[in-house]
Design a protein around this motif. Structure first.
Motif, PDB file in Angstrom:
ATOM      1  N   TYR A   1       0.813  -1.231   0.000  1.00 40.79           N
ATOM      2  CA  TYR A   1       0.000   0.000   0.000  1.00 40.79           C
ATOM      3  C   TYR A   1       0.845   1.279   0.000  1.00 40.79           C
ATOM      4  N   VAL A   2       2.165   1.134   0.078  1.00 42.04           N
ATOM      5  CA  VAL A   2       3.038   2.317   0.189  1.00 42.04           C
ATOM      6  C   VAL A   2       4.078   2.295  -0.942  1.00 42.04           C
TER       7      VAL A   2
ATOM      8  N   GLY B   1       9.890   6.350  -0.129  1.00 44.20           N
ATOM      9  CA  GLY B   1       9.878   7.768   0.233  1.00 44.20           C
ATOM     10  C   GLY B   1       8.666   8.189   1.043  1.00 44.20           C
ATOM     11  N   ASP B   2       7.636   7.300   1.142  1.00 43.07           N
ATOM     12  CA  ASP B   2       6.429   7.627   1.924  1.00 43.07           C
ATOM     13  C   ASP B   2       6.740   7.679   3.419  1.00 43.07           C
ATOM     14  N   LYS B   3       6.169   8.693   4.079  1.00 41.56           N
ATOM     15  CA  LYS B   3       6.247   8.743   5.550  1.00 41.56           C
ATOM     16  C   LYS B   3       5.119   7.876   6.098  1.00 41.56           C
ATOM     17  N   VAL B   4       5.442   7.048   7.082  1.00 43.90           N
ATOM     18  CA  VAL B   4       4.408   6.185   7.678  1.00 43.90           C
ATOM     19  C   VAL B   4       4.355   6.399   9.190  1.00 43.90           C
ATOM     20  N   ASN B   5       3.208   6.113   9.765  1.00 43.62           N
ATOM     21  CA  ASN B   5       3.016   6.248  11.211  1.00 43.62           C
ATOM     22  C   ASN B   5       2.883   4.874  11.860  1.00 43.62           C
ATOM     23  N   THR B   6       3.072   4.827  13.179  1.00 41.96           N
ATOM     24  CA  THR B   6       2.926   3.584  13.949  1.00 41.96           C
ATOM     25  C   THR B   6       1.544   2.972  13.702  1.00 41.96           C
ATOM     26  N   LYS B   7       1.509   1.678  13.403  1.00 38.93           N
ATOM     27  CA  LYS B   7       0.296   0.878  13.140  1.00 38.93           C
ATOM     28  C   LYS B   7      -0.376   1.210  11.807  1.00 38.93           C
ATOM     29  N   GLN B   8       0.280   2.029  10.966  1.00 39.59           N
ATOM     30  CA  GLN B   8      -0.301   2.304   9.635  1.00 39.59           C
ATOM     31  C   GLN B   8      -0.178   1.049   8.783  1.00 39.59           C
TER      32      GLN B   8
ATOM     33  N   ILE C   1       0.575  -1.121   5.719  1.00 33.13           N
ATOM     34  CA  ILE C   1       1.513  -0.923   4.596  1.00 33.13           C
ATOM     35  C   ILE C   1       1.321  -1.992   3.505  1.00 33.13           C
ATOM     36  N   GLY C   2       0.457  -2.984   3.778  1.00 34.71           N
ATOM     37  CA  GLY C   2       0.222  -4.031   2.791  1.00 34.71           C
ATOM     38  C   GLY C   2      -0.452  -5.243   3.404  1.00 34.71           C
ATOM     39  N   GLU C   3      -0.397  -6.376   2.668  1.00 36.15           N
ATOM     40  CA  GLU C   3      -0.991  -7.634   3.136  1.00 36.15           C
ATOM     41  C   GLU C   3       0.036  -8.753   3.089  1.00 36.15           C
TER      42      GLU C   3
END
Length: 407
Positions: free
Chosen positions: A360-361, A364-371, A373-375
């Motif tokens: 899903y990302v 270079g994407d910024k991600v947050n805790t528990k976001q 990102i895929g399956e």
């Protein structure tokens, strides 16, 4: 009358017994928490690995699953035995204390009865006055007055002591009854767990007998599987070294370094990551660690080593993968004949998520805790849904179990 040392001794004995009881109670709580942990783990194993036995799993997968289940069940038996043994010691200590208290009470009541009789014989106001008036001088009269007061106080204290010890005895008897019930329940639970273990051990032996018929083939598969893992890990190591070199070059530092040169912002992120050691969320909402970190023998052939640079988490089909901490997607790794890998950088730490089916990302994407990102990828032939998860500090692997909460 000098009774202070006796009371100090009684107080010290009481304080010591309370301290021992508290420490044993703390130990019991600790053991019970571990027992609950193993029971919950077994429930998870049954739900995630043994819920649908109709699926055609490979013999190797079945042995791995069963070995894991057996190891957890053995841990549960060991902890339950420890609890039962501690309860036995507590029961014995309680019984000894009850016997001691009964003897003390018997002596105290006899002494108190004697005092009451003596007090009754000399209780008339006239006899006390005569006792004081017959003194040779004022000093002796004063001492006799003090003696009368002390005797009365001592009599009162003895009465209070009898009352306190009687209450303590009642409490101990209640505790003893509860402890015996707890122990009986633990023994019964352990019998059932041991019975189930015997069933699983027989099943394990049957599976291993089937494998031994064609051991060389299975050993070859295990070696091939490890080579495939090594190929992916080697590529991850190369990308991390390249990321360190590119980051350091950008910062105007030596490119040959094996450590990230951090900006103030990256340093703060790394510090936050470190401060959450042991508290990071799991990368999946529900899962059990099927393969742990480090070098370990293959369950099929113990001469073959499994070198795990992270952990393998068994989970449910369609499970979403979550970032365990704030960071930036540093790489989406696509290797021929392997499933995608997502790498997220947190200062000089990198978390790695292997065996993905959907991503899903992007880099270079910024991600947050528990976001999300895929399956996780599900193997159609085995029905297994397994996430590979790793933690790196600069270019060195870390044990994810020391970072993730209760892993």
């Amino acid at each position: 009358m000098h009774h202070k040392p006796t009371y100090i001794f009684i107080f010290l004995c009481f304080f010591l017994s309370v301290s021992i009881a508290n420490s044993q109670s703390a130990k019991q709580k600790e053991l019970e928490a571990k027992r609950q942990k193993y029971q919950n783990e077994l429930k998870q194993i049954n739900a995630l690995l043994f819920s649908d036995r109709k699926k055609e799993k490979s013999l190797v997968s079945l042995v791995e699953d069963l070995n894991y289940k057996i190891s957890v069940r053995r841990n549960l038996i060991r902890i339950t035995n420890d609890q039962a043994n501690l309860l036995t010691r507590e029961i014995n200590a309680n019984q000894n204390e009850i016997t001691s208290l009964r003897n003390q009470l018997k002596e105290l009541k006899a002494s108190y009865a004697d005092m009451v009789v003596k007090s009754y014989k000399s209780k008339s106001e006239q006899s006390r006055v005569m006792f004081l008036l017959s003194s040779d001088n004022f000093k002796q009269a004063y001492k006799r007055l003090q003696y009368i007061k002390q005797y009365a106080n001592y009599q009162k204290e003895q009465g209070e002591l009898i009352k306190a010890k009687t209450l303590k005895l009642q409490e101990l008897n209640t505790d003893l009854s509860r402890q015996k019930k707890d122990k009986d329940k633990l023994v019964l639970d352990n019998k059932q767990v041991k019975k189930q273990l015997e069933v699983e051990l027989r099943e394990q032996e049957d599976l291993m007998a089937s494998i031994r018929k064609n051991l060389s083939n299975y050993t070859s598969q295990a070696r091939q599987k490890q080579q495939e893992i090594n190929r992916i890990d080697k590529e991850i190591d190369r990308l991390i070294r390249e990321a360190i070199a590119a980051s350091n070059k950008k910062a105007g530092k030596k490119t040959s370094s094996s450590k990230f040169v951090l900006t103030p912002e990256a340093k703060a992120l790394a510090r936050n990551f470190e401060s959450n050691k042991g508290k990071l969320p799991w990368p999946v909402q529900k899962g059990v660690v099927k393969v742990r970190y480090g070098k370990q023998p293959s369950p099929i052939d113990r001469t073959v080593s499994i070198n795990s640079q992270g952990v393998k988490i068994a989970t449910e089909k369609g499970t979403k993968v979550r970032a365990v901490f704030d960071g930036v997607v540093s790489q989406i790794l696509v290797i021929p004949n392997a499933n995608p890998v997502v790498m997220i950088r947190h200062g000089n730490y990198i978390t790695v998520y292997k065996n993905m089916s959907k991503i899903y990302v992007k880099k270079g994407d910024k991600v947050n805790t528990k976001q999300e990102i895929g399956e996780v990828f599900t193997n159609r032939s085995t029905g297994e849904t397994m996430l590979g998860f790793g933690v790196y500090k600069d270019s060195k692997t870390q044990n994810p179990a020391i970072w993730v909460y209760k892993m």
